[in-house]
Design a protein around this motif. Structure first.
Motif, short mmCIF file in Angstrom:
data_model
loop_
_atom_site.label_atom_id
_atom_site.label_comp_id
_atom_site.label_asym_id
_atom_site.label_seq_id
_atom_site.Cartn_x
_atom_site.Cartn_y
_atom_site.Cartn_z
N PRO A 1 0.82 -1.21 0.00
CA PRO A 1 0.00 0.00 0.00
C PRO A 1 0.85 1.26 0.00
CG PRO A 1 0.00 -1.02 2.18
CD PRO A 1 0.96 -1.81 1.33
N GLY A 2 0.32 2.32 -0.58
CA GLY A 2 1.04 3.60 -0.57
C GLY A 2 0.20 4.67 -1.23
N SER A 3 0.69 5.90 -1.16
CA SER A 3 0.01 6.99 -1.87
C SER A 3 0.45 7.05 -3.33
CB SER A 3 0.32 8.34 -1.22
OG SER A 3 -0.09 8.35 0.12
N GLY B 1 -3.74 4.31 -1.94
CA GLY B 1 -4.58 4.95 -0.93
C GLY B 1 -4.43 6.46 -1.04
N SER B 2 -5.36 7.18 -0.46
CA SER B 2 -5.28 8.64 -0.48
C SER B 2 -4.93 9.12 0.90
CB SER B 2 -6.61 9.24 -0.90
OG SER B 2 -6.82 8.98 -2.25
N ASN B 3 -4.01 10.06 0.95
CA ASN B 3 -3.70 10.70 2.22
C ASN B 3 -4.21 12.14 2.13
OD1 ASN B 3 -2.59 11.95 4.40
ND2 ASN B 3 -0.67 10.81 4.31
N LYS C 1 -2.06 15.28 2.25
CA LYS C 1 -1.08 15.62 1.21
C LYS C 1 -1.79 16.23 0.01
CE LYS C 1 2.01 11.83 2.56
NZ LYS C 1 2.57 10.53 2.16
N PHE D 1 -7.66 1.64 -3.00
CA PHE D 1 -8.34 1.11 -1.83
C PHE D 1 -8.64 2.25 -0.86
CE2 PHE D 1 -6.00 0.67 2.24
CZ PHE D 1 -4.86 1.37 1.90
N GLY E 1 -10.26 2.78 3.38
CA GLY E 1 -10.51 2.04 4.62
C GLY E 1 -9.22 1.50 5.18
N LEU E 2 -9.36 0.50 6.03
CA LEU E 2 -8.18 -0.05 6.70
C LEU E 2 -7.51 -1.11 5.84
CD1 LEU E 2 -9.48 -0.54 10.36
CD2 LEU E 2 -7.82 1.16 9.57
N ILE E 3 -6.20 -1.11 5.88
CA ILE E 3 -5.44 -2.11 5.12
C ILE E 3 -5.75 -3.53 5.63
CG2 ILE E 3 -3.32 -1.96 6.51
CD1 ILE E 3 -3.37 -2.25 2.75
N TYR F 1 7.69 4.88 12.01
CA TYR F 1 6.29 5.03 11.61
C TYR F 1 5.69 3.69 11.17
CZ TYR F 1 2.46 6.74 8.62
OH TYR F 1 1.24 6.96 8.02
N MET G 1 2.51 1.02 12.68
CA MET G 1 1.38 0.49 11.90
C MET G 1 1.43 -1.03 11.85
SD MET G 1 0.19 2.83 8.77
CE MET G 1 1.71 3.06 7.90
N LEU H 1 0.13 -2.50 15.11
CA LEU H 1 -1.32 -2.39 15.27
C LEU H 1 -2.06 -3.30 14.29
CD1 LEU H 1 -1.95 1.40 15.99
CD2 LEU H 1 -1.39 -0.44 17.54
N ASN H 2 -1.56 -3.40 13.06
CA ASN H 2 -2.20 -4.30 12.09
C ASN H 2 -2.13 -5.74 12.58
OD1 ASN H 2 -2.94 -2.30 10.28
ND2 ASN H 2 -1.08 -2.46 9.07
N MET I 1 -4.59 -6.28 15.34
CA MET I 1 -6.00 -6.30 14.92
C MET I 1 -6.40 -7.62 14.28
SD MET I 1 -6.99 -2.48 13.53
CE MET I 1 -5.48 -2.09 12.65
O1 PNS Z 1 2.60 6.55 0.90
P1 PNS Z 1 1.99 6.68 2.24
O2 PNS Z 1 1.56 8.10 2.49
O3 PNS Z 1 2.85 6.13 3.33
O4 PNS Z 1 0.65 5.79 2.18
C1 PNS Z 1 -0.21 5.83 3.20
C2 PNS Z 1 -1.40 4.86 3.12
C3 PNS Z 1 -2.60 5.52 2.49
C4 PNS Z 1 -1.08 3.66 2.32
C5 PNS Z 1 -1.60 4.49 4.60
O5 PNS Z 1 -1.90 5.62 5.30
C6 PNS Z 1 -2.63 3.42 4.82
O6 PNS Z 1 -2.32 2.25 4.69
N1 PNS Z 1 -3.84 3.82 5.14
C7 PNS Z 1 -4.94 2.92 5.32
C8 PNS Z 1 -5.51 2.99 6.72
C9 PNS Z 1 -4.80 2.05 7.63
O7 PNS Z 1 -4.93 0.86 7.53
N2 PNS Z 1 -3.96 2.66 8.49
C10 PNS Z 1 -3.10 1.94 9.41
C11 PNS Z 1 -3.78 1.67 10.72
S1 PNS Z 1 -2.67 0.87 11.81
#
Ligand code: PNS
Length: 160
Positions: free
Chosen positions: A7-9, A36-38, A41, A69, A71-73, A97, A101, A104-105, A108
């Motif tokens: 996943p990424g922007s 994904g959309s941030n 940004k 996509f 919502g949540l990854i 960072y 994530m 937490l993923n 979950m």
């Molecule tokens: O390129 P980026 O900005 O690092 O991409 C960010 C993105 C959109 C891929 C990321 O924020 C994401 O995975 N968002 C989905 C929501 C989610 O699952 N967040 C993590 C919760 S622990």
């Protein structure tokens, strides 16, 4: 089948992103590249345009599927039977960072995360810095593919 998500922007996809996705595709049978959309940004390309740029740049790599996509990854991965997220790590800020994530993923849903060290030649390249260079008229070609550079120039010429 071993499936991974990247996943990424991807705004725009950089050579560093493409390197991580190609390396992931060499390890897994199927790789879901998820755009994904941030909202924090300011975007250069729409999510649909980013999907098209990625699909074109990766058209020679077997097993890669590119889509938007939201919502949540963890939800996307559960719905598509994906057990692993793969992220490129450029340095300690990414690690900090992404580790949060990843933990937490995993807490979950049990979704695992693998970190790939960024190739040294791309370790300083980020989409946000490339966007700055593009918007301020600097030379950005070395950080993206020729096709993505051309599409970026068209975008700038169109005045957006
Ligand atoms: O390129 P980026 O900005 O690092 O991409 C960010 C993105 C959109 C891929 C990321 O924020 C994401 O995975 N968002 C989905 C929501 C989610 O699952 N967040 C993590 C919760 S622990």
């Amino acid at each position: 089948m071993r499936r991974a998500a990247c996943p990424g922007s991807y705004d725009p996809p950089t050579r560093g992103h493409l390197d991580v996705i190609r390396r992931t595709a060499a390890i897994f049978d199927e790789v879901h590249v998820l755009v994904g959309s941030n909202p924090a940004k300011s975007a250069l390309f729409s999510p649909e345009e980013r999907v098209s740029l990625l699909a074109e740049a990766l058209s020679d790599v077997p097993g890669v599927r590119t889509s938007i996509f939201s919502g949540l990854i963890v939800d996307y991965c559960r719905d598509h039977e994906i057990g692993t997220v793969v992220k490129g790590i450029r340095g300690p800020i990414d690690l900090d960072y992404e580790s949060q994530m990843a933990q937490l993923n995993r807490a979950m849903t049990g979704l695992e995360t693998l970190f790939l060290p960024a190739a040294p030649e791309w370790a300083a390249v980020s989409s946000s810095l490339v966007r700055d260079i593009v918007r301020m008229g600097g030379g950005f070609d070395q950080f993206v593919t020729p096709e993505i550079a051309a599409r970026t120039r068209e975008r700038l010429a169109a005045g957006s």
